[in-house]
Design a protein around this motif. Structure first.
Motif, PDB file in Angstrom:
ATOM      1  N   LEU A   6      -5.496  -8.359  -3.184  1.00  8.49           N
ATOM      2  CA  LEU A   6      -4.306  -7.801  -2.540  1.00  8.49           C
ATOM      3  C   LEU A   6      -3.356  -7.188  -3.557  1.00  8.49           C
ATOM      4  O   LEU A   6      -2.759  -6.142  -3.299  1.00  8.49           O
ATOM      5  CB  LEU A   6      -3.594  -8.887  -1.727  1.00  8.49           C
ATOM      6  CG  LEU A   6      -4.344  -9.362  -0.488  1.00  8.49           C
ATOM      7  CD1 LEU A   6      -3.608 -10.527   0.158  1.00  8.49           C
ATOM      8  CD2 LEU A   6      -4.519  -8.240   0.497  1.00  8.49           C
ATOM      9  N   THR A   7      -3.216  -7.821  -4.718  1.00  8.11           N
ATOM     10  CA  THR A   7      -2.345  -7.286  -5.764  1.00  8.11           C
ATOM     11  C   THR A   7      -2.836  -5.923  -6.236  1.00  8.11           C
ATOM     12  O   THR A   7      -2.047  -4.972  -6.333  1.00  8.11           O
ATOM     13  CB  THR A   7      -2.284  -8.261  -6.958  1.00  8.11           C
ATOM     14  OG1 THR A   7      -1.789  -9.516  -6.505  1.00  8.11           O
ATOM     15  CG2 THR A   7      -1.404  -7.724  -8.060  1.00  8.11           C
ATOM     16  N   PHE A   8      -4.131  -5.809  -6.511  1.00  9.01           N
ATOM     17  CA  PHE A   8      -4.668  -4.527  -6.956  1.00  9.01           C
ATOM     18  C   PHE A   8      -4.611  -3.484  -5.848  1.00  9.01           C
ATOM     19  O   PHE A   8      -4.427  -2.289  -6.113  1.00  9.01           O
ATOM     20  CB  PHE A   8      -6.096  -4.688  -7.478  1.00  9.01           C
ATOM     21  CG  PHE A   8      -6.146  -5.227  -8.871  1.00  9.01           C
ATOM     22  CD1 PHE A   8      -5.712  -4.466  -9.935  1.00  9.01           C
ATOM     23  CD2 PHE A   8      -6.618  -6.498  -9.117  1.00  9.01           C
ATOM     24  CE1 PHE A   8      -5.749  -4.953 -11.220  1.00  9.01           C
ATOM     25  CE2 PHE A   8      -6.662  -7.007 -10.402  1.00  9.01           C
ATOM     26  CZ  PHE A   8      -6.223  -6.231 -11.460  1.00  9.01           C
ATOM     27  N   PHE A   9      -4.727  -3.907  -4.602  1.00  9.24           N
ATOM     28  CA  PHE A   9      -4.610  -2.977  -3.483  1.00  9.24           C
ATOM     29  C   PHE A   9      -3.198  -2.413  -3.405  1.00  9.24           C
ATOM     30  O   PHE A   9      -3.012  -1.211  -3.216  1.00  9.24           O
ATOM     31  CB  PHE A   9      -4.990  -3.678  -2.172  1.00  9.24           C
ATOM     32  CG  PHE A   9      -4.856  -2.802  -0.961  1.00  9.24           C
ATOM     33  CD1 PHE A   9      -5.723  -1.740  -0.769  1.00  9.24           C
ATOM     34  CD2 PHE A   9      -3.881  -3.033  -0.019  1.00  9.24           C
ATOM     35  CE1 PHE A   9      -5.605  -0.925   0.337  1.00  9.24           C
ATOM     36  CE2 PHE A   9      -3.756  -2.229   1.094  1.00  9.24           C
ATOM     37  CZ  PHE A   9      -4.624  -1.172   1.275  1.00  9.24           C
ATOM     38  N   VAL A  10      -2.199  -3.263  -3.581  1.00  7.94           N
ATOM     39  CA  VAL A  10      -0.799  -2.809  -3.564  1.00  7.94           C
ATOM     40  C   VAL A  10      -0.539  -1.865  -4.733  1.00  7.94           C
ATOM     41  O   VAL A  10       0.128  -0.831  -4.578  1.00  7.94           O
ATOM     42  CB  VAL A  10       0.169  -4.014  -3.574  1.00  7.94           C
ATOM     43  CG1 VAL A  10       1.594  -3.567  -3.806  1.00  7.94           C
ATOM     44  CG2 VAL A  10       0.057  -4.781  -2.265  1.00  7.94           C
ATOM     45  N   ILE A  11      -1.065  -2.207  -5.905  1.00  7.03           N
ATOM     46  CA  ILE A  11      -0.916  -1.325  -7.068  1.00  7.03           C
ATOM     47  C   ILE A  11      -1.549   0.038  -6.780  1.00  7.03           C
ATOM     48  O   ILE A  11      -0.977   1.085  -7.117  1.00  7.03           O
ATOM     49  CB  ILE A  11      -1.537  -1.967  -8.326  1.00  7.03           C
ATOM     50  CG1 ILE A  11      -0.703  -3.165  -8.760  1.00  7.03           C
ATOM     51  CG2 ILE A  11      -1.643  -0.954  -9.455  1.00  7.03           C
ATOM     52  CD1 ILE A  11      -1.336  -3.987  -9.861  1.00  7.03           C
ATOM     53  N   ALA A  12      -2.717   0.024  -6.144  1.00  2.38           N
ATOM     54  CA  ALA A  12      -3.387   1.284  -5.810  1.00  2.38           C
ATOM     55  C   ALA A  12      -2.557   2.104  -4.833  1.00  2.38           C
ATOM     56  O   ALA A  12      -2.452   3.326  -4.980  1.00  2.38           O
ATOM     57  CB  ALA A  12      -4.763   1.007  -5.228  1.00  2.38           C
ATOM     58  N   PHE A  20      -0.438   9.101  -9.165  1.00  2.00           N
ATOM     59  CA  PHE A  20      -1.294   8.739 -10.289  1.00  2.00           C
ATOM     60  C   PHE A  20      -2.706   8.481  -9.755  1.00  2.00           C
ATOM     61  O   PHE A  20      -3.070   7.347  -9.448  1.00  2.00           O
ATOM     62  CB  PHE A  20      -0.762   7.489 -10.999  1.00  2.00           C
ATOM     63  CG  PHE A  20       0.624   7.656 -11.553  1.00  2.00           C
ATOM     64  CD1 PHE A  20       0.855   8.538 -12.583  1.00  2.00           C
ATOM     65  CD2 PHE A  20       1.689   6.929 -11.050  1.00  2.00           C
ATOM     66  CE1 PHE A  20       2.123   8.698 -13.110  1.00  2.00           C
ATOM     67  CE2 PHE A  20       2.955   7.080 -11.559  1.00  2.00           C
ATOM     68  CZ  PHE A  20       3.180   7.971 -12.592  1.00  2.00           C
ATOM     69  N   GLY A  21      -3.499   9.513  -9.669  1.00  2.00           N
ATOM     70  CA  GLY A  21      -4.816   9.417  -9.041  1.00  2.00           C
ATOM     71  C   GLY A  21      -5.782   8.505  -9.770  1.00  2.00           C
ATOM     72  O   GLY A  21      -6.500   7.731  -9.145  1.00  2.00           O
ATOM     73  N   ALA A  28      -8.029   0.536  -6.840  1.00  2.00           N
ATOM     74  CA  ALA A  28      -8.758   0.373  -5.580  1.00  2.00           C
ATOM     75  C   ALA A  28     -10.161  -0.163  -5.840  1.00  2.00           C
ATOM     76  O   ALA A  28     -10.648  -1.020  -5.099  1.00  2.00           O
ATOM     77  CB  ALA A  28      -8.826   1.697  -4.834  1.00  2.00           C
ATOM     78  N   GLY A  29     -10.808   0.308  -6.889  1.00  2.00           N
ATOM     79  CA  GLY A  29     -12.136  -0.189  -7.236  1.00  2.00           C
ATOM     80  C   GLY A  29     -12.117  -1.662  -7.611  1.00  2.00           C
ATOM     81  O   GLY A  29     -12.973  -2.437  -7.181  1.00  2.00           O
TER      82      GLY A  29
END
Length: 55
Positions: A6-12, A20-21, A28-29
């Motif tokens: 969830l943390t990495f999803f929010v960052i994505a 920032f693509g 997301a990966g």
């Protein structure tokens, strides 16, 4: 593990909104990998006690 996903999803999401693509794609990966690992470990934790004669 789910909290990491969830943390990495929010960052994505935040990175995608700010444009920032590369960072968004990488986050997301990582979120996908963490979520898949979480699902595998969850299923294993449900199956193993039943095989050992537990509940």
């Amino acid at each position: 593990m789910l909290s990491w996903a969830l943390t990495f999803f929010v960052i994505a999401l935040i990175a995608a909104v700010l444009g920032f693509g590369g960072i968004a794609g990488a986050s997301a990966g990582i979120a996908k990998i963490c979520f898949i690992v979480f699902l595998v470990l969850f299923v294993v934790s449900l199956i193993v006690p039943r095989m050992r004669g537990g509940v």
